[in-house]
Design a protein around this motif. Structure first.
Motif, PDB file in Angstrom:
ATOM      1  N   ASN A 166       0.818  -1.262  -0.053  1.00 47.59           N
ATOM      2  CA  ASN A 166       0.118  -0.002   0.119  1.00 47.59           C
ATOM      3  C   ASN A 166       0.819   1.383  -0.167  1.00 47.59           C
ATOM      4  OD1 ASN A 166      -2.820  -0.592  -0.145  1.00 47.59           O
ATOM      5  ND2 ASN A 166      -2.997  -1.319   1.864  1.00 47.59           N
ATOM      6  N   SER A 167       0.204   2.592  -0.153  1.00 46.05           N
ATOM      7  CA  SER A 167       0.970   3.760  -0.078  1.00 46.05           C
ATOM      8  C   SER A 167       1.423   3.971   1.117  1.00 46.05           C
ATOM      9  CB  SER A 167      -0.134   4.688  -0.801  1.00 46.05           C
ATOM     10  OG  SER A 167       0.389   6.120  -0.428  1.00 46.05           O
ATOM     11  N   SER A 168       2.459   4.972   1.168  1.00 40.55           N
ATOM     12  CA  SER A 168       3.048   5.080   2.344  1.00 40.55           C
ATOM     13  C   SER A 168       2.410   6.478   2.935  1.00 40.55           C
ATOM     14  CB  SER A 168       4.396   5.185   2.262  1.00 40.55           C
ATOM     15  OG  SER A 168       4.779   6.373   1.342  1.00 40.55           O
ATOM     16  N   LYS A 169       1.193   7.184   2.062  1.00 43.46           N
ATOM     17  CA  LYS A 169       0.758   8.359   2.630  1.00 43.46           C
ATOM     18  C   LYS A 169      -0.735   8.152   2.363  1.00 43.46           C
ATOM     19  CE  LYS A 169       0.937  12.383   4.336  1.00 43.46           C
ATOM     20  NZ  LYS A 169       1.058  12.628   5.876  1.00 43.46           N
ATOM     21  N   PHE A 170      -1.543   7.607   3.183  1.00 40.36           N
ATOM     22  CA  PHE A 170      -3.035   7.107   2.696  1.00 40.36           C
ATOM     23  C   PHE A 170      -3.765   8.300   2.429  1.00 40.36           C
ATOM     24  CE2 PHE A 170      -4.331   2.878   4.979  1.00 40.36           C
ATOM     25  CZ  PHE A 170      -3.191   2.380   4.325  1.00 40.36           C
ATOM     26  N   GLU A 171      -3.467   9.729   3.085  1.00 42.35           N
ATOM     27  CA  GLU A 171      -4.017  10.901   2.978  1.00 42.35           C
ATOM     28  C   GLU A 171      -4.018  11.311   1.337  1.00 42.35           C
ATOM     29  OE1 GLU A 171      -2.783  10.917   7.198  1.00 42.35           O
ATOM     30  OE2 GLU A 171      -2.087  10.140   5.393  1.00 42.35           O
ATOM     31  N   GLU A 172      -3.026  10.946   0.811  1.00 43.83           N
ATOM     32  CA  GLU A 172      -2.732  11.369  -0.589  1.00 43.83           C
ATOM     33  C   GLU A 172      -3.547  10.539  -1.604  1.00 43.83           C
ATOM     34  OE1 GLU A 172       1.375  12.156  -1.182  1.00 43.83           O
ATOM     35  OE2 GLU A 172       1.394  13.527   0.465  1.00 43.83           O
ATOM     36  N   THR A 173      -3.914   9.346  -1.007  1.00 43.44           N
ATOM     37  CA  THR A 173      -4.785   8.521  -2.276  1.00 43.44           C
ATOM     38  C   THR A 173      -6.152   9.096  -2.598  1.00 43.44           C
ATOM     39  OG1 THR A 173      -5.467   7.314  -0.570  1.00 43.44           O
ATOM     40  CG2 THR A 173      -3.438   6.491  -1.434  1.00 43.44           C
ATOM     41  N   ASN A 180      -6.124  11.865   9.939  1.00 38.96           N
ATOM     42  CA  ASN A 180      -4.653  11.499   9.842  1.00 38.96           C
ATOM     43  C   ASN A 180      -4.410  10.091  10.273  1.00 38.96           C
ATOM     44  OD1 ASN A 180      -1.797  11.668  10.264  1.00 38.96           O
ATOM     45  ND2 ASN A 180      -2.139  12.347  12.423  1.00 38.96           N
ATOM     46  N   PHE A 181      -3.779   9.322   9.022  1.00 37.15           N
ATOM     47  CA  PHE A 181      -3.739   7.696   9.277  1.00 37.15           C
ATOM     48  C   PHE A 181      -2.178   7.384   9.718  1.00 37.15           C
ATOM     49  CE2 PHE A 181      -6.782   8.042   6.152  1.00 37.15           C
ATOM     50  CZ  PHE A 181      -7.866   7.302   6.319  1.00 37.15           C
ATOM     51  N   GLN A 182      -2.147   7.189  10.931  1.00 38.10           N
ATOM     52  CA  GLN A 182      -0.843   6.745  11.603  1.00 38.10           C
ATOM     53  C   GLN A 182      -0.337   5.326  10.915  1.00 38.10           C
ATOM     54  OE1 GLN A 182      -1.157   7.616  15.667  1.00 38.10           O
ATOM     55  NE2 GLN A 182      -0.826   9.829  15.478  1.00 38.10           N
ATOM     56  N   LEU A 183       0.590   5.305   9.927  1.00 43.01           N
ATOM     57  CA  LEU A 183       0.728   3.649   9.575  1.00 43.01           C
ATOM     58  C   LEU A 183       1.503   3.250  10.350  1.00 43.01           C
ATOM     59  CD1 LEU A 183       0.660   4.793   5.605  1.00 43.01           C
ATOM     60  CD2 LEU A 183      -1.504   4.475   7.130  1.00 43.01           C
ATOM     61  N   VAL A 184       1.273   1.839  10.555  1.00 43.15           N
ATOM     62  CA  VAL A 184       1.975   0.911  10.948  1.00 43.15           C
ATOM     63  C   VAL A 184       2.290  -0.197  10.247  1.00 43.15           C
ATOM     64  CG1 VAL A 184       2.589  -0.527  13.334  1.00 43.15           C
ATOM     65  CG2 VAL A 184       1.367   1.790  13.270  1.00 43.15           C
TER      66      VAL A 184
END
Length: 553
Positions: A79-86, A101-105
């Motif tokens: 997946n993308s490393s920046k969900f907000e930009e999808t 704000n998606f804090q990705l783990v």
């Protein structure tokens, strides 16, 4: 058939569910609107906050004035490393007036970091694609009140998810904790979508069947003869004995696929140790049943005769897929050879009849695949808006948007009414695979999202023609009842995560040794006695109590 040319991929798993706030998380309590929730919610909102005045009861935007939320979010490597930009989340932020704000783990470190956040008190508004277990939900919901109860919030603000709870009583059973509350939104597969519940059938190389002039196996003995023939015939014509009769990503999936031919595992894969004894109509720990010994003896025979991939105990999934792509595997358990191996000459087998006449397809997942895909914490100032945010994806419109985007932008409609992604995804000009090209637009790769997967929308590997055909073969032989996982009280969970876990580990290790020949079957009775002494009676008492609650929820 090339994967990146598979253009009519219409996926949909109606995303997610809607939380409900009970005052202080006590059973039977009655929350008001967000500004009147429990003490924890009141503190979180802060002076001057009034969600009730800002919340629109239906439609878009969800809130009149913009708000923001922070999500602890599990991330698949693809997946993308920046969900907000999808595309999907940029568009939904505009539609809803809610900025997430998606804090990705990474999924690989998800459990460790999630537990650390919960233990430290440094947790966000929402746990999203966070894979919370039923034990986690009880601990951080009922006991510590970190996760808010959702019962009333679902009733008031989640019409789409409430409809699912009413339509599928077993969904409510599986989500309801022993205190009577629901604390999470799950990943839920439609019980009618059988190819999805089958998940990973036993596939057989049709080209090799034809070369051998053999019919599609209908019995365990037929399958054994096919494996023998693959072992002794140079089917690929290279003059080497490199054909692999059976391979898979681990040995356990073979056990779970074949046990139905002995009538075992008759409540599906949600219960790998306990099912219902058809003769006595009571719970049965079937892994110690004499018939299960026969299952293991049969697989042991396959292994020692070289009919099973010798790397079966150590192979990684990626290596298994690479091996399958070489075209030298006679049969395998995987999602679909088309997507796993990029090969389209395999057919799925139905339920194989066993030596005692049993013909049950036991390898069926429980519809409630992941109970804790999303949960709302007591730090969330806007629980009602959060519930509305997720409930949209349980509508047909929201599901289509989540998986396909917008017509004319990310997909087009074909003359027959089916949908397909635009060429930027299906035939990317930069040479990206479909999976890579999708990440610009969507974040559903890797699963674990809260959602409802239906055949009507989903066009993934489980919806390919060979998977649909396999589902038709299997349908007459699926268990009459498929259980979701049981939920345990605090005391029960303590036992199951300690003694129960030790029992499971010992059984899996011993079964591997029996199959490999490291432990002789002459020690079976000794092995059974050892499991009983580990606390099997208490184990079954707990399972019985949990089963009674499950039935009565």
């Amino acid at each position: 058939m090339k994967i990146n040319k598979w253009g009519s991929l219409l996926l949909a798993a109606v995303m997610a569910l809607t939380p409900l706030l009970s005052a202080c998380g006590k059973e039977g309590s009655s929350p008001g609107t967000g500004s009147q929730g429990g003490e924890a919610q009141g503190e979180a909102k802060g002076e001057g906050q009034d969600e009730a005045g800002n919340l629109n009861p239906s439609g878009f935007p969800i809130v009149k004035e913009p708000i923001s939320l922070t999500f602890f979010t599990g991330k698949d490597a693809s997946n993308s490393s920046k969900f907000e930009e999808t595309f999907v989340w940029k568009e939904y932020a505009k539609m809803s007036n809610i900025q997430v704000n998606f804090q990705l783990v990474p999924f690989e470190s998800l459990t460790e970091k999630r537990n650390l956040a919960l233990a430290s008190g440094d947790y966000p508004d929402v746990f999203y694609t966070a894979r919370l277990s039923a034990t986690d939900l009880m601990k951080y919901g009922s006991q510590q009140e970190v996760l808010i109860p959702l019962n009333d919030l679902i009733d008031q603000y989640a019409p789409n998810f409430k409809k699912l709870l009413d339509q599928y009583p077993d969904l409510r059973k599986g989500l309801t904790m022993p205190d009577g509350n629901i604390y999470s939104f799950p990943t839920f597969y439609s019980p009618e979508f059988l190819p999805m519940l089958i998940g990973t059938p036993l596939w057989i190389n049709k080209d090799w069947l034809d070369q051998l002039n053999m019919q599609e196996p209908q019995t365990i003995e037929d399958y054994y003869k096919f494996l023998q023939a693959v072992k002794t015939t140079d089917l690929n014509g290279n003059g080497q004995a490199d054909e692999i009769p059976y391979s898979g990503s681990n040995i356990n999936v073979l056990k779970y696929s074949l046990q139905g031919s002995w009538g075992l595992g008759n409540r599906g894969l949600g219960h790998l140790f306990v099912d219902m004894d058809p003769d006595q109509d009571q719970l049965r720990f079937f892994r110690l049943d004499p018939k299960y010994k026969e299952v293991l003896e049969f697989i042991h025979k396959l292994y020692v005769e070289g009919l099973i991939d010798p790397e079966i105990f150590t192979i990684k999934d990626s290596a298994f897929r690479a091996k399958g792509a070489e075209g030298n595997i006679g049969s395998a358990i995987t999602t679909n050879p088309v997507t796993a191996f990029n090969l389209d000459h395999y057919i799925g087998l139905g339920a194989l009849k066993g030596p005692h006449g049993d013909q049950l397809y036991s390898h069926v997942k429980s519809p409630l695949v992941q109970p804790g895909s999303m949960a709302i914490t007591n730090k969330n100032k806007y629980p009602e808006a959060t519930v509305r945010w997720i409930d949209y994806f349980y509508s047909d419109e929201g599901a289509l948007f989540y998986f396909m985007g917008k017509e004319g932008v990310t997909y087009t409609k074909k003359p027959d009414g089916s949908l397909e992604y635009v060429e930027d995804i299906t035939d990317n000009p930069n040479g990206l695979t479909m999976t890579q090209a999708r990440t610009k637009y969507f974040t559903w790769n890797g699963g674990s999202y809260p959602g409802f997967v239906q055949a009507e929308y989903f066009q993934g590997a489980e919806s390919l023609p060979n998977a649909i055909e396999t589902g038709k073969k299997v349908e007459p032989y699926v268990p009459q009842e498929i259980w979701n996982a049981f939920n345990y009280t605090e005391e029960e969970a303590e036992f199951m995560t300690s003694v129960g876990s030790d029992i499971h580990t010992f059984i899996l290790e011993t079964e591997a040794k029996l199959i490999a020949g490291d432990t002789p079957f002459s020690e079976w009775d000794k092995y059974v006695d050892t499991v009983k002494k580990m606390g099997l009676d208490k184990y079954m008492e707990i399972e019985q109590a949990a089963y009674e609650r499950y039935k009565n929820n």
